[in-house]
Every structure is written in C-alpha cells, then in structure tokens.
Design an enzyme around this catalytic site. Structure first.
Site, PDB file in Angstrom:
ATOM      1  N   GLY A 262      55.273  -6.640 -10.811  1.00 23.93           N
ATOM      2  CA  GLY A 262      56.444  -6.731  -9.845  1.00 23.93           C
ATOM      3  C   GLY A 262      56.510  -5.373  -9.327  1.00 23.93           C
TER       4      GLY A 262
ATOM      5  CB  CYS B 267      51.606  -3.734 -13.963  1.00 26.10           C
ATOM      6  SG  CYS B 267      51.847  -2.188 -12.656  1.00 26.10           S
ATOM      7  CE1 TYR B 268      60.081  -3.625 -13.083  1.00 29.89           C
ATOM      8  CE2 TYR B 268      60.037  -5.777 -14.458  1.00 29.89           C
ATOM      9  CZ  TYR B 268      60.718  -4.627 -13.848  1.00 29.89           C
ATOM     10  OH  TYR B 268      62.130  -4.821 -13.770  1.00 29.89           O
TER      11      TYR B 268
ATOM     12  CG  HIS C 183      47.374  -5.801 -12.049  1.00 33.96           C
ATOM     13  ND1 HIS C 183      48.394  -6.591 -11.962  1.00 33.96           N
ATOM     14  CD2 HIS C 183      47.898  -4.530 -11.386  1.00 33.96           C
ATOM     15  CE1 HIS C 183      49.422  -6.044 -11.508  1.00 33.96           C
ATOM     16  NE2 HIS C 183      49.218  -4.866 -11.305  1.00 33.96           N
TER      17      HIS C 183
ATOM     18  CD  GLU D 273      46.830  -9.668 -13.166  1.00 40.99           C
ATOM     19  OE1 GLU D 273      46.420  -9.222 -14.203  1.00 40.99           O
ATOM     20  OE2 GLU D 273      47.571  -9.265 -12.552  1.00 40.99           O
TER      21      GLU D 273
ATOM     22  N   GLY E  47      41.797 -36.808   1.902  1.00 36.66           N
ATOM     23  CA  GLY E  47      41.583 -35.331   1.129  1.00 36.66           C
ATOM     24  C   GLY E  47      41.454 -35.446  -0.222  1.00 36.66           C
TER      25      GLY E  47
ATOM     26  CG  ASP F 229      45.274 -32.191  -3.074  1.00 40.45           C
ATOM     27  OD1 ASP F 229      44.123 -31.791  -3.599  1.00 40.45           O
ATOM     28  OD2 ASP F 229      46.043 -31.432  -2.122  1.00 40.45           O
TER      29      ASP F 229
ATOM     30  CB  SER G 229      40.178 -38.694  -2.748  1.00 40.25           C
ATOM     31  OG  SER G 229      40.318 -38.613  -1.388  1.00 40.25           O
TER      32      SER G 229
ATOM     33  CE  LYS H 248      42.725 -28.612  -2.032  1.00 42.04           C
ATOM     34  NZ  LYS H 248      43.727 -29.466  -1.466  1.00 42.04           N
TER      35      LYS H 248
END
Ligand code: XMP
Length: 528
Positions: A63, A90-91, A178, A180, A234, A236, A238, A384
């Site tokens: 953060g 981190c934070y 980090h 990630e 699209g 989503d 579909s 997504k």
C-alpha cells in the site's frame, strides 16, 4: 469491501486484505494460478468476519502509506493471533512488524525501487526453491529497522537487511519485495510455498470445479423460473450463455439486439453459431433503422453514446416485455467489477443483487423501476483470463474466446461525426480487411486491438485516370495488458502496405489510409 459469506457458496481459501496497492488483485490472480481460490477484501475486515469465512491463510497487500503516519490503514490486531498463517507483503509486512512491537522507519537514502537480487539466509519453508541471487521486485520507501520478538530474518538484499522475515511458531511471514509481479523470478515458487505448504491449501479451484459448482448454484437460485440474457457475442456473454444453457436449458432466452453497429458478418455468425449450431435460443431483434434514425445529424461523441445507450434500454425493455415475463436477468459481471462496486445494488431483504443498470456499457439510464430483475451473475468470481478458460472448456471456439475487445456502441464510435448507413458500410468493409490481414500475418493474438476508424473529411486522390475526393481510414493497432494503457503496434511495413492497398482498392468511398502512432495516454484507444 467486506463480504459476509453466503451459504452454499465457495469460501476463499486465501483472503487478501487490500491496503491500497495497485497489485492487490494481482496477488489474488497469482494465488488462483496455483488453483487455490482467493478473494480481495478491504483492510478493515474484522477477525470475526474472517473467522466466519475460515480461510486457510491471509495475505496483507502492499500500500502507498507509511505505517507510522497518522491515519495509516491498520488491520484488526486480532488477526495476528487467530492461528491462521499470515503473509505480509511490503506495507503488509511493515504493519505486521510494527503492530507486533518491531520498528519501521523511513529508509533515508536506502529506498529501493526495481529489481534486486535476493540473498536467502534461510532456505526452508517460505523460501524453499527460491534461489539465492534470484531477482525480486522492490518498491519501498520504508524499511524494517528492528524485528519483533520471536521473528527471524529469512533473506536480505544489498539495501534491505530484513527483506523476508518470519515467526515460524506463529506462522507469520513478511516480505519486503513483491512476489506477485512478473519481474520477481521466484515469486510464484514463494507463493506456492505459502499456500500449499504453510497454509495447507489443496489445488481445487479449477475450471472443472468452477463449472460444476456454478451449474449447481444457478439451478438452486433460479429453480424453474425463466432467465433473460442480452447476448453481444463477446467472450463474457457468450460464456455465460453456454454456462446457463448447461444449467437450465430452455429456461434461458438470449436476446441479441442488432443496432447495426456490429462488424461485418457478426450478427449472422452469432445467430448461426448459438441458435442453429448449439441450440441456444436467441431472439434476434432487428433494430438497425431505429438506431440510425435517432443518430441523424448527431456529431457530438458523448451525445452519440447517450442516444445509443438510451435506445438500447428502450429496445431491451420493449422486447423483454414482449418475450417475458422473466424473473431473472443474467449478467456477465466479472470479479474486477465486483471489487469496484462491492456493496452496491444489494437488496437488503434478500441479499440478492438487483439490476439498476444493464452492464454492457449501455448503462446510461438504467432500467425502468417496474422492470427490475433479480440478477444471475455466475461469472462474478472470475477474472477475464479465467472466463476464457471456462468458455473454452464449455466448447466456445477460439474465435470467440480470444477475440479482441469491441465497444458496446460498436462501429458508431469509430465513425467520427454523423453516423450514416453509407459510412457504416464503408467502415465495415475496411474493418474486415484489417482483421483478415492481421490474422493472415499471424499477429492477431499478439495485438490487443486492430481496427479501422473513419474520418468525416475528404481529401484528393487519383485512381486510374480519375481524381477522387474521398474519406481517409485510420489504421489503429495497439498492444496493451488491460486497455488502461496502450502502445501503438509496430506492424511490419509489408502488412501495412497490403492493408492500405486492399482498403483503397476494395472499399468504396475511401482513397487514403493513415496510421495512428499515438500511445495511451495521451491518446485513447478508440477515436470517437
Ligand atoms: P479507450 O478508447 O478509452 O478504450 O482507450 C479502452 C478500452 O475500452 C474499450 N471501450 C469500450 N468497451 N463499451 C465497451 O464494452 C464501450 O462503450 C467502450 N468504449 C471503449 C475500447 O475498445 C478499449 O479496449
């Protein structure tokens, strides 16, 4: 952002508490890549709320704040003694250190940003298989100066003595880097150590388990009632159509509103694919003329969007009344939308989310009061890329699964100035050529979006012996991760030449092709 568990719903194995880092969602995605279900919740989620969810581990995100600053976001201190393993990033690490009696200070002259080799001091549990000397991504202005009692150092870097720390007995871990982000080469190994070995999670968040659970939940929620879905073609909507078909069969009605702004061949493809090939009933709503009439003489881009949005709602309303009644409206809401709008639109009596807006970027006016549906949103736990996997697994072809994003108002916002039938025909032809040639060159999947824009100005050209006075087409191709920022694609010259030749020769009304070489920012991807 707190979230009370809902009965019968899968609970997260890992909860990520968000302290405002741009990477919080990314942590959730990385954990899910290990096939462990995780969600992001607000930092103020209480120990009691967490207990109800019974996660196997908690990750505190980074953060922008300093833990010692007034008003810094703090977590419920009971979290440290719940007996659930915690990893502070981190934070999150600095908070752990400070709340447990250690000291965090501004790292004057020693702030560390960017890649740094990590020197591993203790290659056990958290850092198993994390190579000493491997790159980790650092981004911090504060540092841990003194560890709380019971904590030991696991790793350091040249500028950060306490780069990874642990209290093994209490299963509390902290890392200053980090794991990630993609630049942290052994970041995934560390995340795997935390979720599998320290928290004891099982890899059970897979496409197959998701589909199985979603089908059951849809059936439980909907019973024998009817569900309406606005299909756009699209990925989503579909995927949602396929999932609902599997769950409730003919209780599903799809509606495809043809505003006239789709790409060439798409309405036909959509009907052919869903309705005829997959037996998913789609009501085809012909509405081209009414949209065009409404847009007559309109040149302002915002005005255009508003008119299209309002008209869409109107058609939707008329047609759902005609085809209904429906109890449920299915929406392709994804997890990032849920994070953004958590807590809104919930019916306080039933706890169900209610539709006040149709999501599909047509959401200008919202639905009329007497047309409120209950929502079915089975994709709301997914990112997504997870939707793509589900779509693929349900049998959607790559053509839909990996198609480029396409705006709700479609080609209407790629024609600058007034939208007319003639300009639409022209743009549809040019757009098809761009897509065909980019695919032919094998570059379609390397590019975020590749399309044509029509400008309402004319310039002089010469074709054969004749002078022409016609429109230019702009070629817009960009690379991007998420559409928030983008760079223009360096297409091969030969490809650009083919596209330009074909458009000028094959598309009526166009005598020039120009290339947009603007990144976003300062440009946008669409022109409007
Ligand atoms: P801009 O032009 O703002 O676009 O850089 C960012 C991304 O969003 C897409 N876009 C839309 N998508 N409905 C959508 O579903 C819309 O109204 C809309 N407008 C822009 C755009 O294509 C790009 O991917």
């Amino acid at each position: 952002m707190s979230q009370v568990p809902i009965e019968g719903q899968r609970q997260p194995a890992i909860v990520i508490l968000d302290f405002g880092s741009q990477y919080s969602e990314l942590i959730a995605r990385r954990v899910r890549e290990t096939e462990v279900f995780s969600v992001v919740l607000g930092y103020s989620t209480t120990a009691d709320e967490l207990r109800q969810m019974a996660p196997k581990g908690i990750i505190l995100s980074g953060g922008p704040s300093s833990v010692y600053a007034e008003g810094a976001p703090l977590c419920d201190p009971e979290i440290w003694s719940m007996g659930i393993p915690v990893l502070g990033v981190c934070y999150g690490m600095q908070l752990m250190v400070q709340q447990l009696g250690g000291r965090v200070v501004a790292a004057t002259g020693k702030a560390e940003y960017g890649k740094a080799p990590l020197e591993v001091d203790d290659p056990t549990d958290l850092l198993t298989n994390v190579d000493s000397g491997s790159t980790m991504w650092m981004s911090h202005g504060d540092s841990v100066e003194a560890l709380p009692q019971g904590f030991v150092r696991l790793a350091h870097t040249a500028n950060t003595p306490e780069a990874a720390v642990a209290n093994h007995d209490r299963q509390l871990y902290g890392v200053q880097f980090h794991p990630e982000v993609v630049h942290s080469t052994c970041g995934m190994a560390m995340i795997r150590n935390f979720v599998y070995h320290i928290c004891g999670c099982e890899p059970d968040w897979t496409t197959a388990t998701f589909i199985e659970e979603a089908v059951k939940q849809i059936r439980d929620q909907v019973g024998d009632k009817r569900v309406l879905l606005a299909l756009s073609g699209g990925v989503d909507s579909s995927t949602l159509a396929f999932l609902l078909k599997k769950a409730i069969g003919d209780q599903l009605t799809c509606m495809f509103i043809d505003q006239g702004f789709m790409r060439k061949g798409e309405p036909e493809f959509l009907m052919d694919f869903f309705d005829r090939k997959f037996n998913i009933h789609v009501e085809y709503i012909k509405a081209r003329q009414r949209f065009l009439t409404k847009l007559k003489d309109v040149t302002d881009p915002e005005q255009k969007r508003k008119i299209i949005g309002t008209e869409f709602i109107r058609v939707f309303e008329e047609e759902s009344r005609r085809l209904g009644p429906f109890d449920y409206l299915a929406q392709g809401t994804l997890y990032p939308d849920v994070i953004e709008s958590a807590g809104t639109n919930v019916d306080p009596k039933t706890g169900e989310r209610v539709a006040v807006k149709i999501k599909s970027h047509h959401n200008v006016g919202g639905l009329p009061k007497d047309l409120q549906f209950k929502l079915v949103e089975p994709l709301r736990k997914l990112f997504k890329d997870e939707v793509r996997k589900v779509g693929r697994s349900l049998g959607l072809p790559e053509e839909i699964v990996r198609r480029h994003p396409f705006p709700g108002p479609g080609l209407a916002i790629r024609i600058l100035g007034e939208v007319t039938a003639e300009k639409l025909d022209c743009l549809r032809d040019a757009d098809l050529i761009v897509r065909e040639e980019v695919k032919e060159a094998g570059l379609y999947h390397d590019i975020w979006q590749a399309f044509a824009v029509l400008l309402p100005v004319r310039s002089v050209g010469v074709m054969g012996d004749k002078r022409t006075y016609a429109w230019p087409i702009v070629l817009r191709c960009v690379s991007s991760e998420d559409g928030m920022t983008a760079d223009w694609s360096r297409l091969p010259y030969d490809l650009m030449e083919t596209i330009s030749n074909r458009i000028v020769n094959e598309v009526n009304g166009v005598n020039r092709v120009v290339l947009d070489i603007t990144s976003k920012p300062p440009g946008t991807i669409e022109w409007e």
